[in-house]
Design an enzyme around this catalytic site. Structure first.
Site, PDB file in Angstrom:
ATOM      1  N   LYS A 162      30.103  44.248  44.081  1.00  0.00           N
ATOM      2  CA  LYS A 162      29.062  43.364  44.651  1.00  0.00           C
ATOM      3  C   LYS A 162      28.591  43.932  45.984  1.00  0.00           C
ATOM      4  CE  LYS A 162      31.725  41.597  48.132  1.00  0.00           C
ATOM      5  NZ  LYS A 162      31.519  41.779  49.553  1.00  0.00           N
ATOM      6  N   ASP A 209      36.978  36.456  47.038  1.00  0.00           N
ATOM      7  CA  ASP A 209      35.819  37.024  46.342  1.00  0.00           C
ATOM      8  C   ASP A 209      35.954  36.979  44.816  1.00  0.00           C
ATOM      9  OD1 ASP A 209      34.274  37.620  48.540  1.00  0.00           O
ATOM     10  OD2 ASP A 209      34.959  39.695  48.713  1.00  0.00           O
TER      11      ASP A 209
END
Ligand code: ATP
Length: 287
Positions: free
Chosen positions: A10, A136
């Site tokens: 990401k 995350d």
């Protein structure tokens, strides 16, 4: 039966620090999107209950410290699973780079074992389990483009990031997320000025220029002070002509967004002379 999955990295399009919590973590709000830079995992069930990680990269642990191991063990304990798993990780995402490589591996394992062990968990349930491995991981379970709040574990999917090119460069250092947060000085960060609402609107409107204008990361100044090489790299990237340039997460990876392949190629080639680890990929966009 074995499952082969991609675990994408990401990037942060925003990271706003809203304040410090009683538990020592910071309250944050950030927009993240997945990119086509991915590890590949082969996952198979074992009958003896053991979890065995194989990763041919010397600096990635293959024991309980591996996030993929932690995810598998957590699922085993919470759902009283008697089976084990063989997990092979082919690493492509740079490690300790601000790209959530370990978190993405953990998310891929949760999704694959949900199938292989027949657990029948929903996306929301998998995200809740993932949050116990790392902040995350829930985002990595959802993928696509999303806003994350709290410590980063409260994830709400938003409209897809428009397709564009992403050039990433990682200086030859690893950055510990915990160290960077420890050096945050709230007096030097404007907790009122938030970039995330503006970024969400820009993405909803598919306004690429506005997306580039809204890029913001409160951790940049902290990491720049600790590692001046990261700021230098950002300045070089701006000089090579990216439309929007930002550090991802706690760094040290810096990325540049651009709509045109020819311009991405120019930035990529220019940076290659300064930095060994440079990548040119696309955004993944859809969840
Ligand atoms: P984030 O953006 O979520 O902070 P990061 O990209 O900065 O993540 P990771 O690549 O996930 O950091 O690695 C952080 C630490 O986790 C490293 O010290 C690494 O050794 C360890 N680690 C544990 N499991 C893994 C894994 N499966 N892949 C990579 N690193 C892992």
């Amino acid at each position: 039966m074995s499952i082969s999955v991609k675990a994408p990295a990401k990037i942060n399009l925003t990271l706003d620090i809203l304040g410090k919590r009683d538990d020592g973590y910071h309250d944050i709000e950030m927009v993240m999107t997945t990119i086509d830079l991915a590890d590949r995992l082969d996952i198979a069930a074992r009958d003896d209950g053991k979890i065995v990680i194989d990763c041919p990269v010397s600096y990635v642990p293959t024991d309980q410290r591996n996030h993929a191991y932690q995810a598998a063990e957590l699922l085993q304990h919470q759902f009283n699973v008697k089976k084990g798993a063989n997990i092979y990780i082919e690493k492509h995402i740079p490690v300790s780079a601000g790209l959530a490589g370990g978190s993405s591996n953990a998310a891929a394992v949760i999704k694959a074992l949900n199938q292989l062990w027949g657990l029948g968990l929903s996306v929301e349930e998998m995200a809740k389990i993932g949050a116990q491995v790392g902040s995350d991981v829930p985002f990595c379970i959802y993928g696509g483009t999303a806003v994350a709040r709290g410590r980063g574990e409260n994830v709400t999917p938003i409209a897809s990031m428009p397709a564009c090119w992403v050039v990433l460069a990682k200086p030859p250092i690893g950055v510990s997320t915990a160290d960077v947060y420890q050096n945050v000085d709230l007096d030097r960060i404007s907790t009122e000025a938030r970039s995330t609402p503006q970024m969400i609107r820009a993405i909803e409107n598919k306004n690429f220029k506005e997306i580039c204008r809204s890029l913001h990361n409160d951790l940049e100044s902290v990491t720049f002070e600790m590692y001046p090489v990261v700021e230098k790299l950002k300045k070089q990237m701006i000089r090579f002509g990216g439309d929007g340039v930002l550090m991802s997460g706690s760094g040290p990876t810096v990325f540049s967004l651009t709509g045109k392949q020819s311009r991405a190629r120019r930035i990529y080639n220019g940076l290659k002379g300064f930095c060994r680890e440079v990548y040119m990929v696309r955004t993944l966009g859809e969840n």
